[in-house]
Design an enzyme around this catalytic site. Structure first.
Site, mmCIF file in Angstrom:
data_model
loop_
_atom_site.group_PDB
_atom_site.id
_atom_site.type_symbol
_atom_site.label_atom_id
_atom_site.label_comp_id
_atom_site.label_asym_id
_atom_site.label_seq_id
_atom_site.Cartn_x
_atom_site.Cartn_y
_atom_site.Cartn_z
ATOM 1 N N HIS A 273 0.767 -1.353 -0.082
ATOM 2 C CA HIS A 273 0.375 -0.390 0.102
ATOM 3 C C HIS A 273 0.502 0.945 0.064
ATOM 4 O O HIS A 273 0.712 1.798 -1.099
ATOM 5 C CB HIS A 273 -1.070 0.110 0.930
ATOM 6 C CG HIS A 273 -1.977 -1.035 1.544
ATOM 7 N ND1 HIS A 273 -2.890 -1.397 -0.136
ATOM 8 C CD2 HIS A 273 -2.164 -1.755 2.430
ATOM 9 C CE1 HIS A 273 -3.246 -2.931 0.368
ATOM 10 N NE2 HIS A 273 -3.194 -2.935 1.750
ATOM 11 N N ASP A 324 -5.242 -8.318 -3.055
ATOM 12 C CA ASP A 324 -5.775 -7.522 -1.645
ATOM 13 C C ASP A 324 -6.926 -8.828 -1.140
ATOM 14 O O ASP A 324 -6.739 -9.874 -1.363
ATOM 15 C CB ASP A 324 -5.311 -6.407 -1.544
ATOM 16 C CG ASP A 324 -5.202 -5.989 -0.296
ATOM 17 O OD1 ASP A 324 -5.075 -6.949 1.183
ATOM 18 O OD2 ASP A 324 -5.764 -4.981 -0.026
#
Length: 451
Positions: A273, A324
């Site tokens: 991220h 994810d």
């Protein structure tokens, strides 16, 4: 039959092949013992006995960041409003219901969906270790072993990123949901992780869930474990501004600085991220050659924000891509979204070429997962191939020389026609050869854990 090394040499004829810089027509790829033995250009027609792959064939795609059980959240978490933190409560409710058997079934179905999307290797960020309440299973790695078996039976490779998770946040004890994730101390985590064994299709790495979940004085233990084994080390980093604020309050610095101070950055580390960074954070990550995995479809689904991917790459960080939370499983969409999100932020176009985005989805993703011998169509590389149709309603029209641009900016996972892993065809004409009815496998395995 699960993933094994191919029994006999196989030759594939690729109508068009992505060779790293351009789409080459008429390429023959010979494979044996799971690897590419030769790549021959200028073959206008398939050689006798060759398997024909029509469309654009790429090296297999690498999904560098996955939480397999989040696949059960698709659609459900789209109801109503909220934040990352309210989403997390729904995620915990699914985690509470999983057993090794139901986790295997769900992961096998999710990994089969990945194979259908052209993904040949997944990085599984695994923190769901124990039974509800934190009791260890008779095999303390029963949940991790379920994931390794699921990948084999879905026909793909896996790097199990066994994750240290010790705290609810900067020293706070874990709550009742998080007890399943926790090993009490980093030393106990390392002891359990030591028992995990690599296989032909599976490699073992480490992960720090986040700086809020691993106390500062134990970060070094996890980093040292990975360093001693030359294994990948992944970490969720600055996904939310609340994490940054809490870290500053607890330690007087950003999460990136905290990781740097405890030896957790470096070329084998991947920050996932990296959404909310300071200029100093970007310098620390780039200067240490720490990789960054962007997960744009999840980051926008959770309203996280847009990470500074272009600036990070410009300072020295290699970029990879992950699905994810599996809001969608589509590495082509992840690649496209990284560029298009940057366009929205900067109001300029062309931050990455199609070639650069394909590299993030292939070679650089594999390298982030410890598979340096994958991600290229060249002799000696693992024989992992993904073929994208160039004649679908999304991809028909552009000239073949623009096949890479077509794949990245127009195609989707639905356009993947063939997936080859270790020289074996796992997806043929859009059908999974090991899990023939993937939608039913998904529906049944999700129903079993939704209650």
């Amino acid at each position: 039959m699960p993933l094994t090394t191919q029994a006999t040499p196989t030759t594939y004829w690729l109508e068009h092949a992505w060779l790293g810089t351009h789409a080459e027509p008429g390429v023959t790829v010979d494979t044996a013992d799971g690897r590419i033995t030769a790549v021959r250009t200028g073959t206008d027609t398939p050689p006798p006995g060759a398997t024909t792959l029509r469309g654009l064939t790429l090296p297999g795609l690498a999904n560098a960041h996955s939480h397999a059980f989040h696949r059960a959240l698709r659609g459900v978490v789209q109801v109503g409003t909220g934040t990352f933190w309210t989403w997390r409560e729904v995620m915990y409710s699914v985690a509470d219901r999983l057993t090794p058997d139901t986790y295997y079934a769900l992961a096998r179905a999710a990994y089969a969906e990945m194979a259908l999307a052209g993904i040949t290797c997944v990085g599984e960020f695994h923190y769901l270790h124990h039974a509800p309440g934190g009791t260890r299973y008779d095999d303390p790695n029963a949940m991790g072993e379920a994931l390794i078996a699921a990948a084999a039976d879905a026909g793909i490779r896996i790097t199990l990123l066994d994750t240290a998770y010790l705290s609810a946040g900067f020293g706070a004890p874990p709550d009742h949901h998080q007890l399943r994730f926790c090993d009490d101390t980093a030393e106990r985590w390392a002891e359990r992780a030591d028992a995990l064994k690599e296989r032909a299709h599976a490699r073992i790495g480490a992960a720090i869930h986040s700086v809020r979940a691993v106390p500062a004085d134990q970060l070094g233990t996890v980093a040292d474990w990975a360093r001693q084994r030359q294994a990948p080390l992944h970490v969720h980093l600055s996904e939310q501004t609340a994490e940054n604020d809490a870290c500053r309050e607890a330690h007087g610095c950003t999460p990136t600085r905290l990781l740097a101070d405890h030896g957790a950055l470096g070329s084998r580390t991947t920050a996932v991220h990296a959404t909310h960074l300071t200029t100093e954070d970007i310098e620390l990550l780039g200067g240490s050659h720490t990789g960054v995995c962007m997960c744009p479809t999840t980051e926008r689904d959770l309203a996280d924000g847009i990470g500074p991917a272009a600036r990070l790459q410009g300072r020295g960080s290699t970029l990879s891509l992950g699905s994810d939370s599996h809001a969608v499983i589509d590495l082509l969409e992840e690649a496209r979204a990284m560029e298009l999100d940057e366009r929205l932020r900067t109001r300029t176009r062309g931050h990455w070429t199609a070639a650069a985005l394909l590299r993030a989805a292939t070679a650089d993703g594999h390298a982030a997962l410890g598979w340096d011998d994958a991600g290229a169509l060249e002799a000696g590389a693992l024989a992992d191939l993904t073929t994208i149709a160039l004649d679908s309603v999304r991809t028909a029209g552009p000239a073949p020389r623009l096949a890479a641009e077509t794949a990245v900016f127009a195609a989707s996972a639905a356009d993947v026609r063939h997936t080859v892993v270790g020289g074996r065809q796992i997806v043929r004409d859009g059908v999974h050869t090991l899990v023939p009815d993937v939608p039913t496998a998904l529906a049944e395995s999700i129903a079993a854990v939704r209650g």
